[in-house]
Design a protein around this motif. Structure first.
Motif, mmCIF file in Angstrom:
data_model
loop_
_atom_site.group_PDB
_atom_site.id
_atom_site.type_symbol
_atom_site.label_atom_id
_atom_site.label_comp_id
_atom_site.label_asym_id
_atom_site.label_seq_id
_atom_site.Cartn_x
_atom_site.Cartn_y
_atom_site.Cartn_z
ATOM 1 N N SER A 52 0.838 -1.205 0.000
ATOM 2 C CA SER A 52 0.000 0.000 0.000
ATOM 3 C C SER A 52 0.873 1.255 0.000
ATOM 4 C CB SER A 52 -0.918 0.012 1.223
ATOM 5 O OG SER A 52 -1.733 -1.136 1.256
ATOM 6 N N SER A 53 1.904 1.241 0.854
ATOM 7 C CA SER A 53 2.807 2.393 0.934
ATOM 8 C C SER A 53 3.765 2.430 -0.253
ATOM 9 C CB SER A 53 3.608 2.343 2.241
ATOM 10 O OG SER A 53 2.744 2.408 3.352
ATOM 11 N N LEU A 54 4.278 1.268 -0.618
ATOM 12 C CA LEU A 54 5.228 1.211 -1.730
ATOM 13 C C LEU A 54 4.602 1.711 -3.031
ATOM 14 C CD1 LEU A 54 6.828 -2.282 -0.977
ATOM 15 C CD2 LEU A 54 7.945 -0.055 -0.723
ATOM 16 N N ALA A 55 3.292 1.510 -3.165
ATOM 17 C CA ALA A 55 2.613 1.856 -4.408
ATOM 18 C C ALA A 55 2.429 3.359 -4.600
ATOM 19 C CB ALA A 55 1.258 1.169 -4.458
ATOM 20 N N CYS A 56 2.279 4.102 -3.499
ATOM 21 C CA CYS A 56 1.883 5.501 -3.671
ATOM 22 C C CYS A 56 2.733 6.519 -2.923
ATOM 23 C CB CYS A 56 0.411 5.679 -3.281
ATOM 24 S SG CYS A 56 0.064 5.342 -1.539
#
Length: 285
Positions: free
Chosen positions: A29-33
């Motif tokens: 979730s964090s890595l994506a955005c």
């Protein structure tokens, strides 16, 4: 009781296993955005009154996830907290803060609930020579933190596990062939294996208290589900020959009555297994 070193080792295991369980191959979730080099700041916001617990643990989690994170503490473990308080700020890489967020909150919410419940008992027992104890009725894999929360709330820890104290309960006694046999076998076992462990023996009646007192080597007698009158009679019968502990159905409503009977300890599994997590949030600022 376990040593501080052993306790630290248990807590480290909790952190490593919890991060493994929660993060797996990545916080997608964090890595994506969120860019890897993005910086952020968050605050630990209190949303319910009680006793704060888990600040020191949160610091260990945050540093484990990212040693470069900076933590500014405004409150410490054991402080009274009210809605709107800010326990600490954490700043650094946004991805790191988000990776640690859920473990920090899961632990602090539960630890604060346990500390709050324990504090209610310890406040109630002020003025009596009776201490409130936890039990081994803990969450598997989370025991070290739950017992730490009891201490933060003003209680004392019972044995940590099966290895740091001998506790002869009803099934041990029945399987061993009776109270005296169980105690005598235990004393011999400890001597043979050069183990310096205290022995607690559970009594289910006044007659069992009498039998226990006929044996040497007992540190504490656990009075299991005794009435107030039988507890008073048992304390009188024991007469300081060993410590006494009331257990079974202990609540905030009856704890003081048991303390008035003169027991040294009251143990309650409800300190840990019957609490509801307090409301805390980690919010970006």
């Amino acid at each position: 009781m376990i040593s501080e070193k052993k306790l630290d080792e248990e807590i480290q295991i909790i952190i490593e296993n919890a991060i493994r369980e929660d993060v797996g191959d990545g916080d997608h979730s964090s890595l994506a955005c969120i860019p890897e080099d993005a910086k952020g700041k968050a605050m630990l916001l209190v949303k319910e009154d009680g006793i704060l617990a888990g600040v020191d643990f949160a610091k260990k989690v945050l540093k484990f996830v990212d040693s470069s994170l900076e933590i500014e503490s405004l409150m410490k473990d054991g402080d009274s907290m009210t809605y709107g308080d800010i326990a600490f700020y954490v700043s650094g890489q946004s991805q790191s803060i988000l990776k640690a967020e859920r473990l920090v909150l899961n632990a602090m919410q539960r630890m604060s609930a346990i500390a709050t419940k324990t504090n209610q008992f310890s406040t109630l027992l002020k003025g009596y020579n009776t201490q409130i104890l936890d039990t081994r009725k803990t969450t598997p894999g989370f025991r070290a933190l739950e017992k730490q929360a009891v201490k933060i709330g003003g209680g004392e820890n019972h044995r940590f596990a099966l290895y740091d104290m001998v506790m002869l309960k009803d099934n041990h006694i029945d399987f061993a062939g009776g109270i005296s046999k169980a105690i005598q076998k235990t004393v011999k076992y400890l001597a043979k294996n050069k183990l310096d462990l205290r022995i607690i023996v559970e009594a289910r009646s006044l007659s069992e208290v009498e039998e226990i007192l006929h044996n040497e080597g007992v540190y504490r007698i656990l009075l299991d589900n005794f009435s107030f009158q039988d507890t008073k009679d048992a304390v009188k019968l024991i007469n300081g020959k060993c410590f006494t502990e009331s257990s079974g159905g202990i609540t905030l409503e009856n704890a003081k009555s048991y303390a008035e009977c003169g027991v040294d300890y009251i143990s309650s599994g409800a300190l840990i297994h019957s609490v509801y997590n307090l409301d805390l949030s980690l919010k970006a600022v």
